[in-house]
Design a protein around this motif. Sequence first.
Motif, PDB file in Angstrom:
ATOM      1  N   UNK A 161      17.040 -18.781   6.131  1.00  0.00           N
ATOM      2  CA  UNK A 161      17.681 -18.903   7.440  1.00  0.00           C
ATOM      3  C   UNK A 161      18.313 -17.581   7.851  1.00  0.00           C
ATOM      4  N   UNK A 162      18.962 -16.914   6.896  1.00  0.00           N
ATOM      5  CA  UNK A 162      19.582 -15.619   7.181  1.00  0.00           C
ATOM      6  C   UNK A 162      18.517 -14.568   7.473  1.00  0.00           C
ATOM      7  N   UNK A 163      17.419 -14.616   6.719  1.00  0.00           N
ATOM      8  CA  UNK A 163      16.344 -13.646   6.929  1.00  0.00           C
ATOM      9  C   UNK A 163      15.732 -13.817   8.316  1.00  0.00           C
ATOM     10  N   UNK A 164      15.514 -15.063   8.733  1.00  0.00           N
ATOM     11  CA  UNK A 164      14.950 -15.302  10.060  1.00  0.00           C
ATOM     12  C   UNK A 164      15.894 -14.790  11.147  1.00  0.00           C
ATOM     13  N   UNK A 165      17.170 -14.984  10.929  1.00  0.00           N
ATOM     14  CA  UNK A 165      18.159 -14.520  11.906  1.00  0.00           C
ATOM     15  C   UNK A 165      18.108 -13.003  12.043  1.00  0.00           C
ATOM     16  N   UNK A 166      17.918 -12.300  10.927  1.00  0.00           N
ATOM     17  CA  UNK A 166      17.816 -10.837  10.972  1.00  0.00           C
ATOM     18  C   UNK A 166      16.554 -10.402  11.722  1.00  0.00           C
ATOM     19  N   UNK A 167      15.469 -11.102  11.479  1.00  0.00           N
ATOM     20  CA  UNK A 167      14.205 -10.723  12.124  1.00  0.00           C
ATOM     21  C   UNK A 167      14.253 -10.932  13.639  1.00  0.00           C
ATOM     22  N   UNK A 168      14.982 -11.946  14.065  1.00  0.00           N
ATOM     23  CA  UNK A 168      15.024 -12.254  15.492  1.00  0.00           C
ATOM     24  C   UNK A 168      16.166 -11.555  16.223  1.00  0.00           C
ATOM     25  N   UNK A 171       8.285 -24.133   9.772  1.00  0.00           N
ATOM     26  CA  UNK A 171       7.753 -25.271  10.525  1.00  0.00           C
ATOM     27  C   UNK A 171       8.890 -26.043  11.190  1.00  0.00           C
ATOM     28  N   UNK A 172      10.062 -26.027  10.571  1.00  0.00           N
ATOM     29  CA  UNK A 172      11.203 -26.677  11.188  1.00  0.00           C
ATOM     30  C   UNK A 172      11.700 -25.949  12.419  1.00  0.00           C
ATOM     31  N   UNK A 173      11.423 -24.650  12.492  1.00  0.00           N
ATOM     32  CA  UNK A 173      11.840 -23.840  13.637  1.00  0.00           C
ATOM     33  C   UNK A 173      10.771 -23.817  14.717  1.00  0.00           C
ATOM     34  N   UNK A 174       9.514 -23.820  14.289  1.00  0.00           N
ATOM     35  CA  UNK A 174       8.382 -23.725  15.224  1.00  0.00           C
ATOM     36  C   UNK A 174       7.459 -24.928  15.033  1.00  0.00           C
ATOM     37  N   UNK A 175       7.896 -26.100  15.443  1.00  0.00           N
ATOM     38  CA  UNK A 175       7.109 -27.314  15.185  1.00  0.00           C
ATOM     39  C   UNK A 175       5.790 -27.391  15.935  1.00  0.00           C
ATOM     40  N   UNK A 176       5.625 -26.599  16.982  1.00  0.00           N
ATOM     41  CA  UNK A 176       4.385 -26.675  17.762  1.00  0.00           C
ATOM     42  C   UNK A 176       3.261 -25.826  17.178  1.00  0.00           C
ATOM     43  N   UNK A 177       3.594 -24.950  16.251  1.00  0.00           N
ATOM     44  CA  UNK A 177       2.571 -24.098  15.635  1.00  0.00           C
ATOM     45  C   UNK A 177       1.840 -24.875  14.545  1.00  0.00           C
ATOM     46  N   UNK A 178       0.527 -24.737  14.503  1.00  0.00           N
ATOM     47  CA  UNK A 178      -0.269 -25.394  13.477  1.00  0.00           C
ATOM     48  C   UNK A 178      -0.342 -24.534  12.221  1.00  0.00           C
ATOM     49  N   UNK A 179      -0.654 -25.195  11.104  1.00  0.00           N
ATOM     50  CA  UNK A 179      -0.807 -24.497   9.827  1.00  0.00           C
ATOM     51  C   UNK A 179      -2.091 -24.974   9.168  1.00  0.00           C
ATOM     52  N   UNK A 180      -2.915 -24.029   8.738  1.00  0.00           N
ATOM     53  CA  UNK A 180      -4.078 -24.311   7.903  1.00  0.00           C
ATOM     54  C   UNK A 180      -4.061 -23.299   6.779  1.00  0.00           C
ATOM     55  N   UNK A 181      -4.293 -23.735   5.553  1.00  0.00           N
ATOM     56  CA  UNK A 181      -4.043 -22.857   4.403  1.00  0.00           C
ATOM     57  C   UNK A 181      -5.222 -22.760   3.442  1.00  0.00           C
ATOM     58  N   UNK A 182      -5.544 -21.512   3.065  1.00  0.00           N
ATOM     59  CA  UNK A 182      -6.394 -21.308   1.905  1.00  0.00           C
ATOM     60  C   UNK A 182      -5.614 -21.843   0.700  1.00  0.00           C
TER      61      UNK A 182
END
Length: 529
Positions: free
Chosen positions: A210-217, A320-331
């Motif tokens: 959470x702190x890291x995301x705050x720094x990035x934004x 995903x909790x911050x950006x719920x509209x973004x999809x995720x597909x994973x190798x």
Amino acid sequence: MAALGLLPLSAALPASAHPAAGAPASTAALPAAGPAAALRVPTPGEARTDAYLASVRDRPARLDAFFRMMPKGGELHNHLSGAVSTEYLITLAAEDGLCVDTATMTAVVPPCGPGTRPAADAAGDRAFHDALVRAWSMEDFPPDGNGHDHFFDTFGKFGEVTWRHRGKLLAEFADDVAAQNQSYLETMVSPASWSANKLADSVGWDPDLAALYKKLTADGRLDALVDEAVKEADDGDAEFRKAAGCGTERERPACGLTVRWISQVSRGSTPVRVFTQMALGMRLAERDERFVAVNLVQPEDWDSSLANYSLQMRMLAHLRGIHPEAHVTLHAGELWPGLVKPEDLTFHIAEAVDVARTERVGHGVDLVHETDWRSTARTMAAREVAVEVPFTSNAQILGVRGAEHPFETYRAYGVPVVLATDDPGVSRIDISHEYAYASRTYGLSYPELKDLARASLEYAFVPGASLWRGNPTAEGYRTVPACRGERPGTPVRSSACRRLVEGSPKAALEWRQEAAFAAFETAHATPVR
């Protein structure tokens, strides 16, 4: 960006080309795997087309034509830099005046000093040209060689070519996809990658996500990356339209394809870079409709990938909790015994599904080596988490093919399965090859292949309601109540169904595909004798 072109609802095909959904056939139900497939009764058109397929199995030219002409929906798992032919990459390298390091066969910037030669030399030197093709692809690679290392090494060798021309690469690949009778493409690129890494390094790692995301934004820094990525996409679109001749008399098939981007995240990077790339991709997916999802790339078996795998799943869960509209597909699960330690085979798919809550799994080859894998398979089936299966890539990189591949296991558990190419340029194949392989290796009937193609649109990240009700993998492909009584692909009669098809990009694509199936089945109504 290529736009969505919809089949006019008034463009009717002959009624005989559209047997009613579920109409009984004169033959017994064709064998299939999975709960819905076990009850699959082919329509008369499907039964006739299946008979045609059986009649040409020993006639290579006709069989190739069958799979090329068959409607195959969407191409969902591929990397743009590895998707176009090696020959085209060599042409681009020559046009850009690039050089080739003759010791490593790596494209480098000019001037061409000692130990290098112009890429343009390949046009007049067949031996040099063929050496480049072998170095930049799996051409002539021995089946018993270390395909894993050679496959992944190709990207570094032609990387100086591909980063320069997103639009031209897309025009070339989109033409190939359209030629395979597909209508939708999701392809992976790395948006604003240099700037994202620069921002990550300046911020530094903080285990408090959470702190890291705050720094990035802070101070709009992440939004500045999004702006740069949007500009890249705009420039790529302009190059694409010019290369494909969109809107001109020389318009190529690529212009009619619906294309969306998936943001790649380099899983082998430092944790702060990985988190930054994830955040960028997810924020981008919410802001620009051309971008739909994020995915982790690079070898899953690298030491750094293995060491940070669980951390990366937690990163995705947080974002995903911050950006719920973004999809995720994973190798996930692109592993095999002998490639990694036994303990590394036990949890990757499960964590992708249960922690990161991925909506699709790419590869998923090591399924049965995971702890409690049956529970994972049941969870994937219940949540409709599709698995993207590129057979040739799995064979070339991991040596997994035939009965060793979990393809039939996924289907038996009712997990949605989508066929894909991964890197068709590197692998020297196309999606028709993968459908033919599935049919030949696993004895799939035409109705089973048709449902695989349907799944490629059903589980694509296309907005809007589906044409199909419930869980089609478990319950079969039955139209939603709004379109009950309609023949998908023919002119819509009811106002409710018309509103669905005209208002939902997903339903519109699926309706077009049903029309294409009807025409295909009409054209293959008579077995060859």
